[in-house]
Scaffold this active site. Structure first.
Site, PDB file in Angstrom:
ATOM      1  N   ILE A   1      63.847  64.334  14.131  1.00  0.00           N
ATOM      2  CA  ILE A   1      62.982  63.409  13.379  1.00  0.00           C
ATOM      3  C   ILE A   1      61.654  64.089  13.069  1.00  0.00           C
ATOM      4  O   ILE A   1      60.950  63.683  12.164  1.00  0.00           O
ATOM      5  CB  ILE A   1      62.721  62.082  14.133  1.00  0.00           C
ATOM      6  CG1 ILE A   1      61.968  62.306  15.449  1.00  0.00           C
ATOM      7  CG2 ILE A   1      63.994  61.304  14.339  1.00  0.00           C
ATOM      8  CD1 ILE A   1      61.324  61.045  15.989  1.00  0.00           C
ATOM      9  N   ASP A   2      61.301  65.126  13.845  1.00  0.00           N
ATOM     10  CA  ASP A   2      59.971  65.734  13.695  1.00  0.00           C
ATOM     11  C   ASP A   2      59.829  66.559  12.418  1.00  0.00           C
ATOM     12  O   ASP A   2      58.710  66.857  12.003  1.00  0.00           O
ATOM     13  CB  ASP A   2      59.671  66.651  14.893  1.00  0.00           C
ATOM     14  CG  ASP A   2      59.731  65.916  16.213  1.00  0.00           C
ATOM     15  OD1 ASP A   2      59.571  64.680  16.204  1.00  0.00           O
ATOM     16  OD2 ASP A   2      59.940  66.571  17.250  1.00  0.00           O
TER      17      ASP A   2
HETATM   18  O1  F6P Z   1      61.578  65.850  19.194  1.00  0.00           O
HETATM   19  C1  F6P Z   1      61.837  64.514  18.979  1.00  0.00           C
HETATM   20  C2  F6P Z   1      60.925  63.650  19.802  1.00  0.00           C
HETATM   21  O2  F6P Z   1      61.233  62.312  19.498  1.00  0.00           O
HETATM   22  C3  F6P Z   1      59.453  63.954  19.656  1.00  0.00           C
HETATM   23  O3  F6P Z   1      58.898  63.424  18.486  1.00  0.00           O
HETATM   24  C4  F6P Z   1      58.909  63.336  20.925  1.00  0.00           C
HETATM   25  O4  F6P Z   1      57.717  63.971  21.348  1.00  0.00           O
HETATM   26  C5  F6P Z   1      59.995  63.622  21.914  1.00  0.00           C
HETATM   27  O5  F6P Z   1      61.186  63.833  21.184  1.00  0.00           O
HETATM   28  C6  F6P Z   1      60.222  62.509  22.902  1.00  0.00           C
HETATM   29  O6  F6P Z   1      61.150  62.943  23.827  1.00  0.00           O
HETATM   30  P1  F6P Z   1      61.776  62.012  24.931  1.00  0.00           P
HETATM   31  O7  F6P Z   1      62.902  61.252  24.272  1.00  0.00           O
HETATM   32  O8  F6P Z   1      62.249  62.949  25.966  1.00  0.00           O
HETATM   33  O9  F6P Z   1      60.717  61.071  25.402  1.00  0.00           O
END
Ligand code: F6P
Length: 370
Positions: free
Chosen positions: A141-142
């Protein structure tokens, strides 16, 4: 080359469109090559511990519009740096990549489709160097992966954030409040920037431009004196004030993922603004809502195209590559060109210029847009 057995896994955080890829890979491998498709469960963990399921046209029916991944995923299972938490909370790191290679051989796979972001694709590249024929399929998504125009999942996340901004605007306008929306994106500001543009934000704060709180407050005050006593702000989780630090929920050293958990800048910014002006300020952290749910049509089409093209690339023996969108085509890019590269919003991006040209504050006072 004739494909007989192919494997597919999804790694890292889930994202809308993963099931579109799984379905397309499965269907193309079966329909075009008569291959058997093995789904590896839970990312690389499934490869280390041999957790698999056979994927068929029937088992992948009706998943195109489904969010998440039917194979499951994790952002903890790097086989090269397998992290185990000890009783005292410390973390021990082992190299279990040999087990991933063993499973691949035991399953007699011709190739492995690795669907993931920068971290997952880097692992894919290292497995390729250990002799596993890998084709990478980019997701996040990033939108922070290099060598591709867009990653699937991004557009869905932007749409969710845009819908949230639309809703925050109606309540913020009614109450004369400053409404802050904190969005994801790690160290890249793509989600904040595009959702802010789509959702009519007055202020957009991204990691690439450390913000000047005076400029932010000035923009809010100008709006108030100009007869609009409310403001909508979108802030990326990785954003920081000039001279400040990125706000981290949990440090990398304590986490099995090996990367920090970001978040909290929205509330920090709310407090900073409250110290300067008299309006009420509210913060909403959108969190994983951005990652869940139905993919947009764009992400379904992109996921399907990438999956189908990945199978074609495998049949041509083009291993060690990633399928990538270079509009209007899907092309192949060597995995080694991606290792360790994160794509940030360039400071000379037309998107930033566009935002500032229409009066959006990007946390600074641009010379030509005062
Ligand atoms: O890389 C995708 C992402 O959703 C980032 O935007 C966010 O910082 C991270 O993953 C969150 O990760 P987790 O699901 O481990 O909290």
């Amino acid at each position: 080359m004739k494909l007989r057995n192919v494997g597919i896994l999804t790694g890292g955080g889930d994202c809308p469109g993963l099931n579109a890829v799984i379905r397309a890979v499965t269907r193309a491998a079966i329909i075009e090559h008569g291959a058997k498709v093995i789904g590896i469960e839970g990312g690389f963990e499934g490869l280390i511990f041999r957790r698999t399921q056979e994927l068929t046209v029937r088992s992948t029916r009706d998943i195109l519009s489904l969010g998440g991944t039917i194979l499951g995923t994790t952002n903890k299972g790097n086989p090269f740096e397998w992290r185990e938490q000890n009783e005292d909370g410390s973390v021990t790191v082992h190299d279990l990549s040999f087990r991933a290679v063993e499973t691949f051989r035991e399953l007699q796979l011709d190739c492995l489709f690795v669907v993931g972001g920068e971290g997952t694709l880097e692992i894919g590249y290292k497995l390729q160097q250990k002799g596993i024929p890998v084709i990478g399929i980019p997701k996040t998504i990033d939108n922070d992966l290099d060598k591709t125009d867009y990653t699937f999942g991004f557009q869905t996340a932007v749409q969710v954030a845009c819908d949230a901004l639309d809703r925050l605007a109606t309540t913020g306008r009614s109450h004369h409040r400053v409404m802050i929306l904190e969005v994801m994106g790690r160290t890249a500001g793509w989600i904040a920037l595009e959702s802010g543009l789509a959702g009519g934000a007055h202020i957009i704060l991204i990691p690439e431009i450390p913000y000047d709180i005076e400029s932010v407050v000035n923009k809010i005050s100008l709006r108030t004196t100009g007869g609009s006593p409310y403001s909508i702000i979108v802030v990326a989780e990785g954003a920081k004030a000039i001279g400040g630090d990125v706000i981290v929920q949990e440090a990398a050293t304590n986490r099995l993922q090996g990367v920090p958990q970001l978040g909290g800048i929205g509330y920090h910014l709310a407090n900073q603004i409250k110290n300067h002006i008299d309006l009420e300020v509210r913060c909403t952290v959108l969190g994983h809502i951005q990652r869940g749910g139905t993919p947009t049509a764009f992400d379904r089409v992109l996921g399907t195209r990438l999956g189908s093209h990945a199978v074609q690339a495998a049949a041509e023996g083009r291993f060690g590559t990633m399928v990538s969108l270079r509009t209007p085509d899907i092309v192949l890019v060597p995995l080694k060109e991606l290792a360790g590269v994160v794509r940030h919003v360039p400071l000379d991006s037309q998107l930033i210029k566009c935002a500032e040209s229409i009066g959006i504050n990007m946390g600074r006072e641009p010379e030509n847009c005062r």
